[in-house]
Design a protein around this motif. Structure first.
Motif, PDB file in Angstrom:
ATOM      1  N   CYS A 106       0.834  -1.210   0.000  1.00 61.72           N
ATOM      2  CA  CYS A 106       0.000   0.000   0.000  1.00 61.72           C
ATOM      3  C   CYS A 106       0.866   1.257   0.000  1.00 61.72           C
ATOM      4  CB  CYS A 106      -0.957  -0.017   1.191  1.00 61.72           C
ATOM      5  SG  CYS A 106      -2.459   0.951   0.940  1.00 61.72           S
ATOM      6  N   HIS A 108       3.037   2.297   2.339  1.00 65.57           N
ATOM      7  CA  HIS A 108       3.287   2.961   3.614  1.00 65.57           C
ATOM      8  C   HIS A 108       4.792   3.102   3.870  1.00 65.57           C
ATOM      9  CE1 HIS A 108      -0.984   1.632   5.102  1.00 65.57           C
ATOM     10  NE2 HIS A 108      -1.007   2.243   3.946  1.00 65.57           N
ATOM     11  N   GLU A 140      -2.623   0.832  10.141  1.00 67.28           N
ATOM     12  CA  GLU A 140      -3.728   1.466   9.404  1.00 67.28           C
ATOM     13  C   GLU A 140      -4.586   0.419   8.713  1.00 67.28           C
ATOM     14  OE1 GLU A 140      -6.291   2.825   6.668  1.00 67.28           O
ATOM     15  OE2 GLU A 140      -4.516   1.815   5.914  1.00 67.28           O
ATOM     16  N   GLU A 141      -3.960  -0.678   8.263  1.00 69.57           N
ATOM     17  CA  GLU A 141      -4.656  -1.658   7.423  1.00 69.57           C
ATOM     18  C   GLU A 141      -5.574  -2.589   8.232  1.00 69.57           C
ATOM     19  OE1 GLU A 141      -4.662  -1.745   4.274  1.00 69.57           O
ATOM     20  OE2 GLU A 141      -2.845  -0.758   3.570  1.00 69.57           O
ATOM     21  N   HIS A 375      -2.494  -2.827  -2.941  1.00 74.57           N
ATOM     22  CA  HIS A 375      -2.870  -4.167  -2.468  1.00 74.57           C
ATOM     23  C   HIS A 375      -2.724  -5.230  -3.558  1.00 74.57           C
ATOM     24  CE1 HIS A 375      -5.331  -2.693   1.258  1.00 74.57           C
ATOM     25  NE2 HIS A 375      -4.365  -1.853   0.949  1.00 74.57           N
TER      26      HIS A 375
END
Ligand SMILES: [Zn+2]
Ligand SMILES: [Zn+2]
Length: 403
Positions: A106, A108, A140-141, A375
């Motif tokens: 993602c 990050h 966060e995920e 993703h």
């Protein structure tokens, strides 16, 4: 105007750092190595480091050299997320994940590196009046809500922020392109379980049983009327059934069936309405067949609602720095969810997107078949964004204190 020349000179340094983080992905609340790296870097820049908020969260506090003594200084929060995803990586380049089943899918890793790049620059110059709180957030995920965990540990009490900002990279948007939206921008994410209970029985004698599978099948169809018949058509929402569990044999009617799924909305009012209609349906439709039903509804992330004034401000910084032609002020709503929404429920701010390009930054011989989408196992953060993102953060902070 474009990237800051001094930040350009650190492009290689932060590319190496970003790839190092990419190679060592860590899941929610286990970002131990990553938070060590972040804390060490911040300390080496002379930034005050606080650890342990939300388990692995890190906050760097930088006081500007022009900050007046006494009184309450103005303060801005700038946030990056640090966690990776529980998914395999298909890339084969040197910085691909070294941990099977974990991947920075993602970007990050890039968000973290971009914010560290800005921290380094700002710590060196410190030419502002006030405090910058660099917030490096875990988890966060996957609905893990690292943002909420940091808030629960006193993030805004210990490190007050007058305003807060966040950035996410966006594949498909050109590199150097910024996208903003006022108001509801990302969806709320919610989970539901419906347990249908009946009396099991012999499959050859359905009249002596309450068949939970027939009820569950009817419910799956009925749940779609929450969207098509029970809600104002102009409000956007999604109800998706993603699991059905019942039965173990060919000749037995199971006494229980379980339906699971997700609900997405862009407002809490619409969500309240869907939940209450779903509850009525989940309880009463089985009753109409002589069974019973129960709904368990879990609200993971609220809708992400950007504040108007802060979004206009953040947009103007992007326009002034990179040119109005690179700024979209009305990007479409995004159906994904983001726990930055919790911060925005308490502190004015805005969450924006930066183009990650179409994927041409990945060397073709090292990647698989898939697209460079978030993703996706072939995704990689585009390192060309690093100086752009760091420059944007520096300009945003400068403009905030110059107001
Ligand atoms: Zn993600
Ligand atoms: Zn993300």
């Amino acid at each position: 105007m474009s990237t800051i020349a001094e930040i350009d000179t650190t492009h290689e340094e932060f590319t190496i750092l970003r790839r190092d983080i990419h190679a060592h992905p860590e899941l929610a609340f286990q970002e131990n190595r990553t938070s060590d790296v972040v804390a060490e870097r911040l300390a080496s820049y002379g930034i005050e480091v606080h650890r342990g908020l939300g388990k692995t969260g890190v906050v760097g506090v930088l006081r500007g050299s022009k900050t007046a003594a006494g009184g309450k200084p103005r303060s801005i929060g700038v946030r990056a997320d640090m966690d990776a995803l529980p998914m395999p990586e298909h890339n084969r380049f040197a910085h691909a994940s070294r941990h099977e089943g974990r991947m920075h899918g993602c970007g990050h890793d890039g968000h973290t590196a971009m914010l560290l790049g800005a921290a380094k620059y700002l710590a060196k110059h410190r030419d502002f009046d006030g405090i910058v709180n660099f917030i490096f957030q875990p988890a966060e995920e996957g609905g893990n809500a690292g943002a909420k965990a940091m808030m629960k540990d006193g993030l805004f009490e210990k490190f007050p922020c007058d305003e807060i900002y966040g950035i996410h990279n966006m594949p498909g948007f050109p590199v150097g392109h910024f996208a903003f939206r006022k108001g509801p921008t990302m969806a709320s994410s919610n989970r539901f379980d419906i347990i249908v209970r009946g009396t099991g029985g012999h499959a050859a004698q359905p009249h002596k049983a309450v068949d939970t599978i027939v009820i569950a099948a009817e419910l799956v169809g009925a749940l779609q009327t929450l969207i098509s018949r029970h809600k104002n058509p102009i409000d956007v929402a999604v109800v998706s059934v993603t699991q059905i569990h019942a039965g173990d044999a060919y000749n037995v009617l199971p006494g229980e069936a379980v339906i699971k799924g997700t609900v997405r909305t862009f407002s809490t009012e619409v969500l309240d309405e869907i939940e209450s209609n779903m509850r009525r349906m989940a309880e009463m439709l089985p009753q109409a067949h002589g069974g019973s039903g129960e709904l368990k509804f879990h609200r993971a992330y609220p809708p992400l609602v950007n504040w108007d004034a802060q979004t206009e401000f953040a947009m103007k910084v992007a326009q002034d720095t990179f040119g109005a032609e690179n700024v979209d002020g009305n990007t479409p709503q995004h159906g994904g969810a983001e726990d930055f929404s919790f911060y925005l429920q308490e502190v004015p701010g805005s969450y924006l997107f930066m183009g990650n390009g179409e994927g041409a930054h990945r060397e073709e011989k090292y990647i698989g078949m898939g697209p460079c989408e978030l993703h996706n196992p072939n995704y990689d953060f585009n390192d060309a964004l690093l100086p752009i993102g760091s420059t944007y953060w520096v300009k945003l902070v400068g403009a905030f204190f110059a107001r």
